[in-house]
Scaffold this motif. Structure first.
Motif, PDB file in Angstrom:
ATOM      1  N   GLU A  65       0.861  -1.044   0.168  1.00  9.66           N
ATOM      2  CA  GLU A  65      -0.005   0.196  -0.027  1.00  9.66           C
ATOM      3  C   GLU A  65       0.940   1.093  -0.175  1.00  9.66           C
ATOM      4  OE1 GLU A  65      -4.126  -1.785   2.179  1.00  9.66           O
ATOM      5  OE2 GLU A  65      -2.905  -0.054   3.116  1.00  9.66           O
ATOM      6  N   LYS A  66       1.905   1.128   0.689  1.00  5.37           N
ATOM      7  CA  LYS A  66       3.020   2.518   0.758  1.00  5.37           C
ATOM      8  C   LYS A  66       3.598   2.523  -0.488  1.00  5.37           C
ATOM      9  CE  LYS A  66       5.784   1.209   4.254  1.00  5.37           C
ATOM     10  NZ  LYS A  66       6.611   1.756   5.464  1.00  5.37           N
ATOM     11  N   SER A  67       3.967   1.380  -1.282  1.00  2.00           N
ATOM     12  CA  SER A  67       4.536   1.485  -2.594  1.00  2.00           C
ATOM     13  C   SER A  67       3.559   2.246  -3.561  1.00  2.00           C
ATOM     14  CB  SER A  67       4.932   0.146  -2.974  1.00  2.00           C
ATOM     15  OG  SER A  67       3.875  -0.783  -3.531  1.00  2.00           O
ATOM     16  N   GLY A  69       1.315   4.466  -2.777  1.00  2.00           N
ATOM     17  CA  GLY A  69       0.927   5.811  -2.135  1.00  2.00           C
ATOM     18  C   GLY A  69      -0.539   5.680  -1.605  1.00  2.00           C
ATOM     19  N   LEU A  70      -0.824   4.512  -0.984  1.00  2.00           N
ATOM     20  CA  LEU A  70      -2.200   4.651  -0.593  1.00  2.00           C
ATOM     21  C   LEU A  70      -2.264   4.126   0.894  1.00  2.00           C
ATOM     22  CD1 LEU A  70      -4.243   3.359  -3.755  1.00  2.00           C
ATOM     23  CD2 LEU A  70      -4.186   5.627  -2.672  1.00  2.00           C
ATOM     24  N   ALA A  71      -1.416   4.209   1.488  1.00  2.00           N
ATOM     25  CA  ALA A  71      -1.330   3.538   3.036  1.00  2.00           C
ATOM     26  C   ALA A  71      -2.007   4.534   3.876  1.00  2.00           C
ATOM     27  CB  ALA A  71       0.232   3.176   3.440  1.00  2.00           C
ATOM     28  N   PHE A  72      -3.051   4.644   3.875  1.00  2.00           N
ATOM     29  CA  PHE A  72      -3.981   5.822   4.515  1.00  2.00           C
ATOM     30  C   PHE A  72      -4.556   5.313   5.901  1.00  2.00           C
ATOM     31  CE2 PHE A  72      -6.601   4.371   0.985  1.00  2.00           C
ATOM     32  CZ  PHE A  72      -7.741   3.831   1.997  1.00  2.00           C
ATOM     33  N   GLU A  73      -4.481   3.916   6.283  1.00  2.00           N
ATOM     34  CA  GLU A  73      -5.281   3.518   7.301  1.00  2.00           C
ATOM     35  C   GLU A  73      -4.743   3.846   8.770  1.00  2.00           C
ATOM     36  OE1 GLU A  73      -5.346   0.092   4.208  1.00  2.00           O
ATOM     37  OE2 GLU A  73      -3.906   1.583   4.859  1.00  2.00           O
ATOM     38  N   ARG A  74      -3.563   4.180   8.984  1.00  2.00           N
ATOM     39  CA  ARG A  74      -3.309   4.854  10.168  1.00  2.00           C
ATOM     40  C   ARG A  74      -3.540   6.152  10.492  1.00  2.00           C
ATOM     41  NH1 ARG A  74       2.822   3.349  11.256  1.00  2.00           N
ATOM     42  NH2 ARG A  74       3.272   4.922   9.568  1.00  2.00           N
ATOM     43  N   ALA A  75      -3.505   7.117   9.222  1.00  2.00           N
ATOM     44  CA  ALA A  75      -3.939   8.165   9.585  1.00  2.00           C
ATOM     45  C   ALA A  75      -5.456   8.324   9.845  1.00  2.00           C
ATOM     46  CB  ALA A  75      -3.896   9.193   8.149  1.00  2.00           C
ATOM     47  N   VAL A  76      -6.122   7.516   9.227  1.00  2.00           N
ATOM     48  CA  VAL A  76      -7.813   7.778   9.431  1.00  2.00           C
ATOM     49  C   VAL A  76      -8.074   6.922  10.938  1.00  2.00           C
ATOM     50  CG1 VAL A  76      -9.886   6.587   8.864  1.00  2.00           C
ATOM     51  CG2 VAL A  76      -8.202   7.279   6.953  1.00  2.00           C
ATOM     52  N   ASN A  77      -7.099   6.008  11.327  1.00  2.00           N
ATOM     53  CA  ASN A  77      -7.450   5.324  12.525  1.00  2.00           C
ATOM     54  C   ASN A  77      -7.058   6.393  13.592  1.00  2.00           C
ATOM     55  OD1 ASN A  77      -5.529   3.469  14.622  1.00  2.00           O
ATOM     56  ND2 ASN A  77      -7.375   3.271  14.548  1.00  2.00           N
ATOM     57  N   HIS A  78      -5.918   7.075  13.395  1.00  2.00           N
ATOM     58  CA  HIS A  78      -5.616   8.063  14.694  1.00  2.00           C
ATOM     59  C   HIS A  78      -6.433   9.417  14.454  1.00  2.00           C
ATOM     60  CE1 HIS A  78      -1.305   6.817  15.791  1.00  2.00           C
ATOM     61  NE2 HIS A  78      -1.914   5.778  15.246  1.00  2.00           N
ATOM     62  N   GLY A  79      -6.961   9.746  13.419  1.00  2.00           N
ATOM     63  CA  GLY A  79      -7.823  10.915  13.364  1.00  2.00           C
ATOM     64  C   GLY A  79      -9.147  10.849  13.946  1.00  2.00           C
ATOM     65  N   ILE A  80      -9.706   9.547  13.460  1.00  2.00           N
ATOM     66  CA  ILE A  80     -11.152   9.181  14.226  1.00  2.00           C
ATOM     67  C   ILE A  80     -11.178   8.946  15.473  1.00  2.00           C
ATOM     68  CG2 ILE A  80     -13.327   8.039  13.717  1.00  2.00           C
ATOM     69  CD1 ILE A  80     -12.962   8.185  10.870  1.00  2.00           C
ATOM     70  N   GLU A  81     -10.200   7.962  15.801  1.00  2.00           N
ATOM     71  CA  GLU A  81     -10.015   7.701  17.295  1.00  2.00           C
ATOM     72  C   GLU A  81     -10.024   8.642  18.397  1.00  2.00           C
ATOM     73  OE1 GLU A  81      -8.367   6.681  21.169  1.00  2.00           O
ATOM     74  OE2 GLU A  81      -7.344   7.893  19.812  1.00  2.00           O
ATOM     75  N   ALA A  82      -9.703   9.848  18.009  1.00  2.00           N
ATOM     76  CA  ALA A  82      -9.543  10.922  19.013  1.00  2.00           C
ATOM     77  C   ALA A  82     -11.156  11.538  18.912  1.00  2.00           C
ATOM     78  CB  ALA A  82      -8.743  12.023  18.434  1.00  2.00           C
ATOM     79  N   VAL A  83     -11.971  11.346  18.394  1.00  2.00           N
ATOM     80  CA  VAL A  83     -13.394  11.633  18.344  1.00  2.00           C
ATOM     81  C   VAL A  83     -14.209  10.708  19.048  1.00  2.00           C
ATOM     82  CG1 VAL A  83     -15.176  12.901  17.004  1.00  2.00           C
ATOM     83  CG2 VAL A  83     -12.729  13.037  16.288  1.00  2.00           C
ATOM     84  N   THR A  84     -14.431  10.739  20.375  1.00  2.00           N
ATOM     85  CA  THR A  84     -15.004   9.640  21.150  1.00  2.00           C
ATOM     86  C   THR A  84     -16.657   9.506  20.647  1.00  2.00           C
ATOM     87  OG1 THR A  84     -13.548  10.226  23.000  1.00  2.00           O
ATOM     88  CG2 THR A  84     -15.598   8.938  23.561  1.00  2.00           C
ATOM     89  N   TRP A  85     -17.246  10.486  20.319  1.00  2.00           N
ATOM     90  CA  TRP A  85     -18.522  10.302  20.018  1.00  2.00           C
ATOM     91  C   TRP A  85     -18.755   9.773  18.673  1.00  2.00           C
ATOM     92  CZ3 TRP A  85     -20.151  12.348  15.504  1.00  2.00           C
ATOM     93  CH2 TRP A  85     -19.332  13.505  14.998  1.00  2.00           C
ATOM     94  N   LEU A  86     -17.660   9.729  17.774  1.00  2.00           N
ATOM     95  CA  LEU A  86     -17.762   9.179  16.518  1.00  2.00           C
ATOM     96  C   LEU A  86     -17.123   7.660  16.632  1.00  2.00           C
ATOM     97  CD1 LEU A  86     -18.571   9.325  13.610  1.00  2.00           C
ATOM     98  CD2 LEU A  86     -16.105  10.398  13.071  1.00  2.00           C
TER      99      LEU A  86
END
Length: 272
Positions: A65-67, A69-86
């Motif tokens: 996925e990195k090769s 240029g589509l390894a976006f899972e970690r960014a999505v995981n960290h971004g949404i994890e901080a929003v408890t109500w979501l």
């Protein structure tokens, strides 16, 4: 002397009869679903653990996925994890709707589209059956279990009911059966079925949104890579191909309702 040409046409007629849509029977469908899910769970969880290979496969997927240029899972995981109500509703979404919506669509088909029920159900069963091959021969650690990575297991962090980190779930579920994603395979099956067969526009829109939201959920909760979703779509394509070959038609083009066979026809088919 027996005509050697008599038997093949008879076999052809019997085979053709099996391909004709029939009215589903509730007791048979409930039994079939119960047995099929039991066999599915048994085979899925009987696959060897092979944790080391599962970690290696996960790293290979991540590197691929990195090769791209589509390894976006970690960014999505960290971004949404901080929003408890979501993230908390997403955890419950992952744990429950996978079954609730799929069963709901099956019930809807049974009640309102009985002529299409058998073929559409066969798509689901064939999809799930071929997925077992992936679970058995390609163990894959989900992102949340990858070693040396900082993915967040949102179910464990928020102690969500149904979390795969709970002891009860670990005892009944293979932790390294992430490829293919049946959350995607089943949700896209639901989405296509609803979008094609439902009449109200708003229901069709919900059908399209359901698998789209499911993809976001499986990534945000770190339960799957997006490539697992691709695997689920490939399995679903296989399921539709099986039905196309068997019925010679898309399941959605079959007649909506099928009349029961007349008693006279049944009597004629019975041996004298």
């Amino acid at each position: 002397m027996t005509d050697k040409h008599t038997e093949p046409p008879s076999r052809d007629r019997r085979l053709g009869a099996l391909r004709v849509p029939r009215r589903p029977r509730i007791w048979f469908e409930l039994l079939l679903i119960a047995i099929s899910y039991g066999v599915y769970s048994m085979i899925r969880n009987a696959a060897p653990t092979r944790e080391e290979q599962a970690q290696e496969n996960a790293q290979w997927i991540w590197d691929l996925e990195k090769s791209l240029g589509l390894a976006f899972e970690r960014a999505v995981n960290h971004g949404i994890e901080a929003v408890t109500w979501l993230i908390v509703p997403m955890n419950y979404y992952y744990a429950t709707l996978h079954f609730i919506v799929t069963i709901g669509v099956l019930v809807w088909l049974f009640r309102w589209h009985p002529g299409r029920y058998g073929a559409t159900r066969l798509v689901l069963f064939a999809t799930t059956g071929v997925a077992l091959i992936g679970y058995y021969f390609y163990p894959l650690a989900p992102p949340r279990l990858m070693e040396g990575m900082d993915f967040i297991d949102t179910g464990q962090v928020y102690q969500t009911w149904g979390s795969f980190q709970s002891e009860s779930m670990q005892s009944v579920s293979n932790q390294y059966a992430a490829m293919p994603s049946m959350h995607i395979g089943w949700s896209v099956w639901c989405g296509i079925t609803i979008a094609v067969l439902a009449r109200p526009l708003w229901v069709k829109i919900l059908g399209v949104l359901y698998p789209t939201l499911t993809l976001l959920v499986i990534v945000a909760t770190a339960n799957h890579f997006w490539l697992d979703a691709v695997g689920g779509l490939i399995c679903l394509g296989f399921g539709y191909a099986v039905v196309r070959l068997w019925y010679g038609s898309s399941p959605y083009r079959l007649p909506r309702r099928v009349a029961p066979p007349p008693p006279a026809a049944e009597a004629a088919q019975s041996p004298s």
